[in-house]
Design a protein around this motif. Structure first.
Motif, PDB file in Angstrom:
ATOM      1  N   THR A  99      -6.325  -4.421  -1.965  1.00  0.00           N
ATOM      2  CA  THR A  99      -6.613  -3.335  -2.842  1.00  0.00           C
ATOM      3  C   THR A  99      -5.368  -3.110  -3.525  1.00  0.00           C
ATOM      4  O   THR A  99      -5.207  -2.757  -4.798  1.00  0.00           O
ATOM      5  CB  THR A  99      -7.418  -2.294  -2.087  1.00  0.00           C
ATOM      6  OG1 THR A  99      -8.307  -2.668  -1.429  1.00  0.00           O
ATOM      7  CG2 THR A  99      -7.582  -1.247  -3.146  1.00  0.00           C
ATOM      8  N   LEU A 152     -11.527   0.152   7.406  1.00  0.00           N
ATOM      9  CA  LEU A 152     -11.052  -0.852   6.728  1.00  0.00           C
ATOM     10  C   LEU A 152      -9.868  -1.491   7.442  1.00  0.00           C
ATOM     11  O   LEU A 152      -9.018  -0.857   8.017  1.00  0.00           O
ATOM     12  CB  LEU A 152     -10.830  -0.602   5.382  1.00  0.00           C
ATOM     13  CG  LEU A 152     -12.070  -0.301   4.347  1.00  0.00           C
ATOM     14  CD1 LEU A 152     -11.431   0.087   3.137  1.00  0.00           C
ATOM     15  CD2 LEU A 152     -12.985  -1.258   4.279  1.00  0.00           C
ATOM     16  N   SER A 153      -9.595  -2.829   7.594  1.00  0.00           N
ATOM     17  CA  SER A 153      -8.563  -3.505   8.095  1.00  0.00           C
ATOM     18  C   SER A 153      -7.241  -3.493   7.169  1.00  0.00           C
ATOM     19  O   SER A 153      -7.330  -3.192   5.688  1.00  0.00           O
ATOM     20  CB  SER A 153      -8.931  -4.891   7.981  1.00  0.00           C
ATOM     21  OG  SER A 153      -9.069  -5.722   7.120  1.00  0.00           O
ATOM     22  N   ASP A 154      -6.328  -3.654   7.682  1.00  0.00           N
ATOM     23  CA  ASP A 154      -5.065  -3.886   6.637  1.00  0.00           C
ATOM     24  C   ASP A 154      -4.931  -4.790   5.608  1.00  0.00           C
ATOM     25  O   ASP A 154      -4.398  -4.707   4.561  1.00  0.00           O
ATOM     26  CB  ASP A 154      -3.585  -4.093   7.627  1.00  0.00           C
ATOM     27  CG  ASP A 154      -3.414  -2.652   8.651  1.00  0.00           C
ATOM     28  OD1 ASP A 154      -3.806  -1.555   8.222  1.00  0.00           O
ATOM     29  OD2 ASP A 154      -2.911  -3.141   9.567  1.00  0.00           O
ATOM     30  N   ILE A 162      -6.691  -3.381   2.665  1.00  0.00           N
ATOM     31  CA  ILE A 162      -5.843  -2.298   1.987  1.00  0.00           C
ATOM     32  C   ILE A 162      -4.900  -3.048   1.243  1.00  0.00           C
ATOM     33  O   ILE A 162      -4.594  -2.608   0.121  1.00  0.00           O
ATOM     34  CB  ILE A 162      -5.322  -1.299   3.106  1.00  0.00           C
ATOM     35  CG1 ILE A 162      -6.427  -0.611   3.707  1.00  0.00           C
ATOM     36  CG2 ILE A 162      -4.337  -0.446   2.238  1.00  0.00           C
ATOM     37  CD1 ILE A 162      -7.440   0.063   2.786  1.00  0.00           C
ATOM     38  N   CYS A 182     -13.002  -5.832  -1.033  1.00  0.00           N
ATOM     39  CA  CYS A 182     -13.997  -5.917  -0.177  1.00  0.00           C
ATOM     40  C   CYS A 182     -14.945  -7.220  -0.333  1.00  0.00           C
ATOM     41  O   CYS A 182     -15.088  -8.055   0.632  1.00  0.00           O
ATOM     42  CB  CYS A 182     -14.814  -4.667  -0.001  1.00  0.00           C
ATOM     43  SG  CYS A 182     -14.022  -3.217   0.797  1.00  0.00           S
ATOM     44  N   SER A 228       0.735  -1.312   0.021  1.00  0.00           N
ATOM     45  CA  SER A 228      -0.003  -0.041  -0.025  1.00  0.00           C
ATOM     46  C   SER A 228       0.842   1.319  -0.145  1.00  0.00           C
ATOM     47  O   SER A 228       0.352   2.349   0.215  1.00  0.00           O
ATOM     48  CB  SER A 228      -0.937  -0.059   1.373  1.00  0.00           C
ATOM     49  OG  SER A 228      -0.149  -0.195   2.429  1.00  0.00           O
ATOM     50  N   LEU A 259      -5.220   5.414   1.415  1.00  0.00           N
ATOM     51  CA  LEU A 259      -5.195   5.539   3.219  1.00  0.00           C
ATOM     52  C   LEU A 259      -6.065   6.385   3.714  1.00  0.00           C
ATOM     53  O   LEU A 259      -6.790   6.409   5.029  1.00  0.00           O
ATOM     54  CB  LEU A 259      -3.594   6.265   3.468  1.00  0.00           C
ATOM     55  CG  LEU A 259      -2.349   5.208   3.225  1.00  0.00           C
ATOM     56  CD1 LEU A 259      -1.198   5.933   3.368  1.00  0.00           C
ATOM     57  CD2 LEU A 259      -2.380   4.007   3.976  1.00  0.00           C
ATOM     58  N   LYS A 309      -9.182   4.200   4.022  1.00  0.00           N
ATOM     59  CA  LYS A 309      -9.050   3.243   4.872  1.00  0.00           C
ATOM     60  C   LYS A 309      -9.823   3.946   6.285  1.00  0.00           C
ATOM     61  O   LYS A 309     -10.214   3.424   7.133  1.00  0.00           O
ATOM     62  CB  LYS A 309      -7.779   2.971   5.106  1.00  0.00           C
ATOM     63  CG  LYS A 309      -7.479   1.925   6.283  1.00  0.00           C
ATOM     64  CD  LYS A 309      -6.029   1.872   6.327  1.00  0.00           C
ATOM     65  CE  LYS A 309      -5.789   0.956   7.806  1.00  0.00           C
ATOM     66  NZ  LYS A 309      -4.291   0.727   7.927  1.00  0.00           N
ATOM     67  N   GLU A 310      -9.290   5.155   6.622  1.00  0.00           N
ATOM     68  CA  GLU A 310      -9.687   5.755   7.987  1.00  0.00           C
ATOM     69  C   GLU A 310     -11.207   6.082   7.732  1.00  0.00           C
ATOM     70  O   GLU A 310     -12.117   5.975   8.854  1.00  0.00           O
ATOM     71  CB  GLU A 310      -9.088   7.070   7.918  1.00  0.00           C
ATOM     72  CG  GLU A 310      -7.555   6.988   8.080  1.00  0.00           C
ATOM     73  CD  GLU A 310      -7.091   6.173   9.381  1.00  0.00           C
ATOM     74  OE1 GLU A 310      -7.940   6.142  10.689  1.00  0.00           O
ATOM     75  OE2 GLU A 310      -6.073   5.460   9.103  1.00  0.00           O
ATOM     76  N   LEU A 362     -11.001  -1.176  -4.578  1.00  0.00           N
ATOM     77  CA  LEU A 362     -11.036  -1.180  -3.231  1.00  0.00           C
ATOM     78  C   LEU A 362     -12.557  -2.053  -3.126  1.00  0.00           C
ATOM     79  O   LEU A 362     -12.586  -2.979  -2.140  1.00  0.00           O
ATOM     80  CB  LEU A 362     -11.490   0.163  -2.633  1.00  0.00           C
ATOM     81  CG  LEU A 362     -11.694   0.090  -1.191  1.00  0.00           C
ATOM     82  CD1 LEU A 362     -10.832  -0.559  -0.292  1.00  0.00           C
ATOM     83  CD2 LEU A 362     -11.991   1.633  -0.929  1.00  0.00           C
TER      84      LEU A 362
END
Length: 298
Positions: free
Chosen positions: A137, A129-131, A134, A167, A63, A121, A124-125, A163
């Protein structure tokens, strides 16, 4: 560390290892048996007088546009002993920082990845979302970038499409509407890029289990734990008697939560559940009749 050891000078020594001074001595008579012992453990000290004594940075990850392998020149203008640098050396270090920053995104492809992953990023916030999602993705986006599928297409739209694909593959309950709202990209653009992505990579997306969405909807609406369990039981009974393929998992889950609130007299309306699930009230109303009929509720 206390060790019992027999020697000729003393019937029994109780040896104590003094790690601070590097000595092994007797606890009874105080005689130093061995000095200048070597420390076998890791060397833990910080050269910058900071509580963090780690010597390494973050691990490599997909990422980051450079995968975390680029050099980083610190902004503190001090040498290894903590003394401030001279004026001439400050100017030299500043130029090194500038060229180091420019060299990290020299080509157009590097700039593309840098812009895309900075937006990733941020998403993600916003979406929580989890690592793992990410990283997945970033993996899909890098593969599309290598095959030049992203060329001529908006970076934001294609990133949102990857993304959403990540998911779906990791069975993370995030809808296109949520991703579109968080990224300020139209759903139509994301859909177009997503179809291209699925066709080019021949992706086989698993079906989203509506039970996974129940907990998220219930927490957002604020229903009780008893209602969550009741909604999960309703969904299991509905899936056993009738297939959920072709139906929106978020709508099915929201409908199950709404029926569970009616059974437990929690006092939630269709609007409350629809807003928590980000679906329309009409969709819940239409699905309520089919679920009630399938599981035999009046």
């Amino acid at each position: 560390m206390v060790i019992k050891h027999k020697v000729s000078e003393c019937q029994e020594h109780i040896l104590v290892n003094d790690e601070e001074h590097g000595e092994i001595l007797c606890a009874k008579c105080g005689r130093v048996i061995q000095d200048k012992t070597e420390e076998a453990g890791a060397e833990w000290r910080s050269f910058e007088n900071q509580p963090d004594r780690g010597r390494t940075g973050d691990g490599t990850c997909l990422s980051k546009h450079d995968m975390g392998l680029a050099t980083i020149i610190s902004r503190s203008n001090k040498d290894v002993t903590g003394k401030p640098l001279s004026v001439g050396m400050k100017n030299t270090i500043e130029r090194l920082r500038m060229w180091d920053n420019r060299s990290q995104a020299y080509s157009a492809g590097d700039r593309n990845l840098r812009q895309a992953f900075s937006q990733l990023l941020s998403l993600k916030e916003k979406l929580g979302l989890s690592d793992a999602v990410i990283e997945k993705t970033a993996y899909i986006y890098r593969k599309a970038h290598e095959k030049k599928i992203t060329r001529g297409r908006p970076i934001s739209a294609f990133l949102c499409a990857t993304l959403y694909a990540a998911c779906r593959e990791t069975e993370t309950p995030r809808t296109l509407k949520e991703i579109s709202k968080s990224s300020m990209v139209k759903v139509k653009q994301i859909n177009k890029c997503y179809r291209i992505l699925v066709e080019r990579f021949d992706l086989r997306m698993p079906l989203v289990d509506p039970i996974v969405c129940v907990s998220r909807i219930a927490n957002k609406a604020g229903v009780s734990e008893k209602t969550k369990r009741e909604a999960a039981n309703i969904l299991k009974e509905y899936e056993r008697k009738e297939t959920t393929a072709g139906k929106s998992p978020m709508v099915v889950a929201a409908t199950a939560v709404y029926i569970a609130t009616l059974k437990n007299n929690d006092g939630f309306t269709q609007r409350d559940i629809a807003q928590a699930a980000n679906v329309t009230e009409v969709a819940i109303r239409n699905r309520t009749a089919s679920i009630r009929c399938a599981i035999g509720l009046a």
